[in-house]
Design a protein around this motif. Structure first.
Motif, PDB file in Angstrom:
ATOM      1  N   HIS A  58      14.788  41.687 -46.985  1.00  0.00           N
ATOM      2  CA  HIS A  58      15.873  42.331 -46.250  1.00  0.00           C
ATOM      3  C   HIS A  58      15.417  43.737 -45.860  1.00  0.00           C
ATOM      4  CE1 HIS A  58      18.664  39.135 -47.290  1.00  0.00           C
ATOM      5  NE2 HIS A  58      18.309  39.259 -48.566  1.00  0.00           N
ATOM      6  N   ALA A  59      15.694  44.133 -44.631  1.00  0.00           N
ATOM      7  CA  ALA A  59      15.289  45.452 -44.158  1.00  0.00           C
ATOM      8  C   ALA A  59      16.509  46.349 -43.954  1.00  0.00           C
ATOM      9  CB  ALA A  59      14.520  45.331 -42.841  1.00  0.00           C
ATOM     10  N   SER A  60      16.362  47.623 -44.326  1.00  0.00           N
ATOM     11  CA  SER A  60      17.401  48.602 -44.034  1.00  0.00           C
ATOM     12  C   SER A  60      17.323  48.964 -42.555  1.00  0.00           C
ATOM     13  CB  SER A  60      17.188  49.854 -44.889  1.00  0.00           C
ATOM     14  OG  SER A  60      15.999  50.526 -44.484  1.00  0.00           O
ATOM     15  N   PRO A  61      18.339  49.614 -41.997  1.00  0.00           N
ATOM     16  CA  PRO A  61      18.281  49.996 -40.573  1.00  0.00           C
ATOM     17  C   PRO A  61      17.052  50.825 -40.207  1.00  0.00           C
ATOM     18  CG  PRO A  61      20.521  50.215 -41.388  1.00  0.00           C
ATOM     19  CD  PRO A  61      19.664  49.889 -42.578  1.00  0.00           C
ATOM     20  N   VAL A  62      16.687  51.797 -41.059  1.00  0.00           N
ATOM     21  CA  VAL A  62      15.514  52.632 -40.755  1.00  0.00           C
ATOM     22  C   VAL A  62      14.241  51.809 -40.861  1.00  0.00           C
ATOM     23  CG1 VAL A  62      14.136  54.607 -41.522  1.00  0.00           C
ATOM     24  CG2 VAL A  62      16.616  54.802 -41.382  1.00  0.00           C
ATOM     25  N   GLU A  63      14.159  50.933 -41.868  1.00  0.00           N
ATOM     26  CA  GLU A  63      12.992  50.059 -41.993  1.00  0.00           C
ATOM     27  C   GLU A  63      12.839  49.181 -40.749  1.00  0.00           C
ATOM     28  OE1 GLU A  63      12.057  48.246 -46.140  1.00  0.00           O
ATOM     29  OE2 GLU A  63      14.212  48.541 -46.070  1.00  0.00           O
ATOM     30  N   GLU A  64      13.944  48.615 -40.314  1.00  0.00           N
ATOM     31  CA  GLU A  64      13.878  47.723 -39.164  1.00  0.00           C
ATOM     32  C   GLU A  64      13.485  48.479 -37.896  1.00  0.00           C
ATOM     33  OE1 GLU A  64      16.433  44.290 -36.785  1.00  0.00           O
ATOM     34  OE2 GLU A  64      17.352  45.348 -38.472  1.00  0.00           O
ATOM     35  N   ALA A  65      14.010  49.692 -37.738  1.00  0.00           N
ATOM     36  CA  ALA A  65      13.665  50.489 -36.559  1.00  0.00           C
ATOM     37  C   ALA A  65      12.183  50.856 -36.560  1.00  0.00           C
ATOM     38  CB  ALA A  65      14.523  51.752 -36.522  1.00  0.00           C
ATOM     39  N   ALA A  66      11.665  51.226 -37.732  1.00  0.00           N
ATOM     40  CA  ALA A  66      10.234  51.543 -37.827  1.00  0.00           C
ATOM     41  C   ALA A  66       9.386  50.310 -37.579  1.00  0.00           C
ATOM     42  CB  ALA A  66       9.929  52.138 -39.202  1.00  0.00           C
ATOM     43  N   PHE A  67       9.815  49.174 -38.113  1.00  0.00           N
ATOM     44  CA  PHE A  67       9.113  47.902 -37.911  1.00  0.00           C
ATOM     45  C   PHE A  67       9.071  47.534 -36.428  1.00  0.00           C
ATOM     46  CE2 PHE A  67      10.073  43.232 -37.544  1.00  0.00           C
ATOM     47  CZ  PHE A  67       8.782  42.769 -37.760  1.00  0.00           C
ATOM     48  N   ALA A  68      10.204  47.693 -35.736  1.00  0.00           N
ATOM     49  CA  ALA A  68      10.262  47.377 -34.310  1.00  0.00           C
ATOM     50  C   ALA A  68       9.319  48.265 -33.505  1.00  0.00           C
ATOM     51  CB  ALA A  68      11.692  47.539 -33.805  1.00  0.00           C
ATOM     52  N   TRP A  69       9.189  49.525 -33.920  1.00  0.00           N
ATOM     53  CA  TRP A  69       8.329  50.460 -33.198  1.00  0.00           C
ATOM     54  C   TRP A  69       6.856  50.175 -33.453  1.00  0.00           C
ATOM     55  CZ3 TRP A  69       7.990  53.741 -29.379  1.00  0.00           C
ATOM     56  CH2 TRP A  69       7.024  54.739 -29.371  1.00  0.00           C
ATOM     57  N   LEU A  70       6.500  49.894 -34.713  1.00  0.00           N
ATOM     58  CA  LEU A  70       5.091  49.709 -35.056  1.00  0.00           C
ATOM     59  C   LEU A  70       4.530  48.406 -34.495  1.00  0.00           C
ATOM     60  CD1 LEU A  70       5.119  50.976 -38.753  1.00  0.00           C
ATOM     61  CD2 LEU A  70       4.220  52.155 -36.745  1.00  0.00           C
ATOM     62  N   GLY A  71       5.359  47.416 -34.321  1.00  0.00           N
ATOM     63  CA  GLY A  71       4.879  46.155 -33.762  1.00  0.00           C
ATOM     64  C   GLY A  71       4.965  46.178 -32.245  1.00  0.00           C
ATOM     65  N   ALA A  72       3.934  46.672 -31.602  1.00  0.00           N
ATOM     66  CA  ALA A  72       3.955  46.798 -30.140  1.00  0.00           C
ATOM     67  C   ALA A  72       3.978  45.437 -29.450  1.00  0.00           C
ATOM     68  CB  ALA A  72       2.740  47.599 -29.676  1.00  0.00           C
ATOM     69  N   GLY A  73       3.410  44.416 -30.124  1.00  0.00           N
ATOM     70  CA  GLY A  73       3.386  43.084 -29.528  1.00  0.00           C
ATOM     71  C   GLY A  73       4.205  42.109 -30.337  1.00  0.00           C
ATOM     72  N   SER A  74       3.586  41.528 -31.363  1.00  0.00           N
ATOM     73  CA  SER A  74       4.261  40.541 -32.207  1.00  0.00           C
ATOM     74  C   SER A  74       4.890  41.223 -33.411  1.00  0.00           C
ATOM     75  CB  SER A  74       3.252  39.488 -32.690  1.00  0.00           C
ATOM     76  OG  SER A  74       2.631  38.851 -31.598  1.00  0.00           O
ATOM     77  N   ARG A  75       6.147  40.912 -33.646  1.00  0.00           N
ATOM     78  CA  ARG A  75       6.867  41.447 -34.801  1.00  0.00           C
ATOM     79  C   ARG A  75       7.323  40.261 -35.649  1.00  0.00           C
ATOM     80  NH1 ARG A  75       8.183  43.984 -30.341  1.00  0.00           N
ATOM     81  NH2 ARG A  75      10.138  42.837 -30.025  1.00  0.00           N
ATOM     82  N   ILE A  76       6.619  40.063 -36.769  1.00  0.00           N
ATOM     83  CA  ILE A  76       6.753  38.850 -37.569  1.00  0.00           C
ATOM     84  C   ILE A  76       7.602  39.131 -38.807  1.00  0.00           C
ATOM     85  CG2 ILE A  76       5.468  37.030 -38.745  1.00  0.00           C
ATOM     86  CD1 ILE A  76       2.986  38.007 -37.118  1.00  0.00           C
ATOM     87  N   ALA A  77       8.630  38.302 -39.037  1.00  0.00           N
ATOM     88  CA  ALA A  77       9.501  38.494 -40.190  1.00  0.00           C
ATOM     89  C   ALA A  77      10.152  37.166 -40.558  1.00  0.00           C
ATOM     90  CB  ALA A  77      10.571  39.548 -39.888  1.00  0.00           C
ATOM     91  N   THR A  78      10.843  37.152 -41.698  1.00  0.00           N
ATOM     92  CA  THR A  78      11.625  35.980 -42.078  1.00  0.00           C
ATOM     93  C   THR A  78      12.930  35.994 -41.287  1.00  0.00           C
ATOM     94  OG1 THR A  78      12.655  37.161 -43.913  1.00  0.00           O
ATOM     95  CG2 THR A  78      10.651  35.940 -44.401  1.00  0.00           C
ATOM     96  N   PRO A  79      13.604  34.848 -41.150  1.00  0.00           N
ATOM     97  CA  PRO A  79      14.788  34.764 -40.288  1.00  0.00           C
ATOM     98  C   PRO A  79      15.906  35.749 -40.605  1.00  0.00           C
ATOM     99  CG  PRO A  79      14.009  32.569 -40.840  1.00  0.00           C
ATOM    100  CD  PRO A  79      13.191  33.525 -41.663  1.00  0.00           C
ATOM    101  N   HIS A  80      16.095  36.090 -41.887  1.00  0.00           N
ATOM    102  CA  HIS A  80      17.237  36.936 -42.249  1.00  0.00           C
ATOM    103  C   HIS A  80      16.822  38.357 -42.625  1.00  0.00           C
ATOM    104  CE1 HIS A  80      19.538  33.260 -42.162  1.00  0.00           C
ATOM    105  NE2 HIS A  80      18.711  32.709 -43.050  1.00  0.00           N
ATOM    106  N   ALA A  81      15.575  38.718 -42.390  1.00  0.00           N
ATOM    107  CA  ALA A  81      15.087  40.030 -42.809  1.00  0.00           C
ATOM    108  C   ALA A  81      15.551  41.152 -41.890  1.00  0.00           C
ATOM    109  CB  ALA A  81      13.559  40.029 -42.881  1.00  0.00           C
ATOM    110  N   CYS A  82      15.816  40.850 -40.634  1.00  0.00           N
ATOM    111  CA  CYS A  82      16.149  41.883 -39.651  1.00  0.00           C
ATOM    112  C   CYS A  82      17.531  41.635 -39.051  1.00  0.00           C
ATOM    113  CB  CYS A  82      15.097  41.919 -38.542  1.00  0.00           C
ATOM    114  SG  CYS A  82      13.435  42.289 -39.120  1.00  0.00           S
ATOM    115  N   PRO A  83      18.569  42.230 -39.605  1.00  0.00           N
ATOM    116  CA  PRO A  83      19.924  42.026 -39.074  1.00  0.00           C
ATOM    117  C   PRO A  83      20.062  42.422 -37.610  1.00  0.00           C
ATOM    118  CG  PRO A  83      19.998  43.090 -41.227  1.00  0.00           C
ATOM    119  CD  PRO A  83      18.565  43.079 -40.797  1.00  0.00           C
TER     120      PRO A  83
END
Length: 278
Positions: free
Chosen positions: A81-106
């Motif tokens: 599970h990702a917090s809002p800040v974690e998810e925002a950082a994850f979205a930014w760092l993955g310039a192309g493919s952003r890989i996660a489990t189905p429920h990790a990114c609300p």
């Protein structure tokens, strides 16, 4: 990208280490400083520090600009599970493919979802199931050892105040236990002065080990007979290393830990100077 919770990071640290060792592409870890220190040494690039969960919009914008040149081709979120800040950082760092489990990114930032069953399994097992979609040859976790020799490690909670009832109870416990068992007192934050003053008077029956990072904790766990302490990154790493761990706290304290290596005991038992037959 690591979980911001350092205990969750430590519970999945071996799986993350094993994945990094098997990837042919250059790998960089991203996470908070308190999480990055609990991943064992591996051949990865310079880590990327992610923003604090309480960061301001201005600080986050500055972080975005600072890390603009560090955005990779793909980013993998090693968290359930990702917090809002974690998810925002994850979205930014993955310039192309952003890989996660189905429920990790609300917020829906992941563009590649890898099927992984959410269960009450230890975090190491959950993360390995997820990561095997990327690397099928990822090995299983280490087996539990049954050591009969080595020091008894007693870990002091990192949030003990300088003074107070809880600190006095831990000081009394150290005194009582050291009369029957030589112990190795482990800590990773500075000890309260109440504890350091006590240790000066006890002498050689209590040794001290400062655990600065994952490698220190894993090395000590490989030599210890048993590790007694609270829910923390270091007790999680000790359990993953196969060292028997007695967690001070309730049953929920062991959530995410490898269950075969962990049992829980009440803080009252420790404060009474007993280690339950250890």
């Amino acid at each position: 990208m690591l979980p911001s919770d350092p205990v969750q990071t430590a519970c999945s640290a071996f799986a993350i280490r094993d994945l990094c060792a098997r990837l042919n592409a250059p790998v960089r870890l991203a996470g908070s400083p308190s999480s990055l220190r609990w991943i064992p040494s591996s051949k990865t690039g310079t880590p990327i520090q992610t923003p604090d969960p309480k960061t301001s919009p201005r600080e986050f914008a500055e972080w975005l600009e600072y890390t603009r040149v560090h955005r990779g081709d793909w980013s993998l979120l090693a968290a359930i599970h990702a917090s809002p800040v974690e998810e925002a950082a994850f979205a930014w760092l993955g310039a192309g493919s952003r890989i996660a489990t189905p429920h990790a990114c609300p917020g829906g930032s992941a563009n590649i979802l890898l099927s992984a069953e959410h269960s009450e399994l230890p975090l190491d097992d959950q993360i390995r199931r997820f990561l095997r979609v990327v690397r099928k040859d990822l090995p299983g976790p280490p087996s539990v050892r049954n050591p009969s020799t080595g020091p008894i490690v007693l870990e002091i909670p990192d949030d003990l105040p300088e003074k107070g009832g809880t600190t006095r109870k831990w000081a009394d416990a150290i005194t009582k236990i050291s009369t029957t068992h030589p112990i190795l007192l482990a800590h990773f934050d500075p000890l309260p002065s109440t504890i350091t003053d006590l240790l000066r008077g006890i002498g050689s029956r209590v040794a001290i080990a400062h655990l600065a990072n994952a490698d220190d904790a894993i090395d000590l766990a490989g030599r210890a007979r048993v590790w007694v302490g609270p829910r923390s990154p270091t007790t999680a790493l000790a359990a993953l290393s196969g060292c028997p761990v007695k967690l001070v706290g309730g049953q929920k304290a062991s959530s995410g830990y490898p269950q075969s290596a962990v049992s829980t005991i009440s803080g009252k038992i420790v404060w009474q100077g007993s280690l339950e037959g250890v």
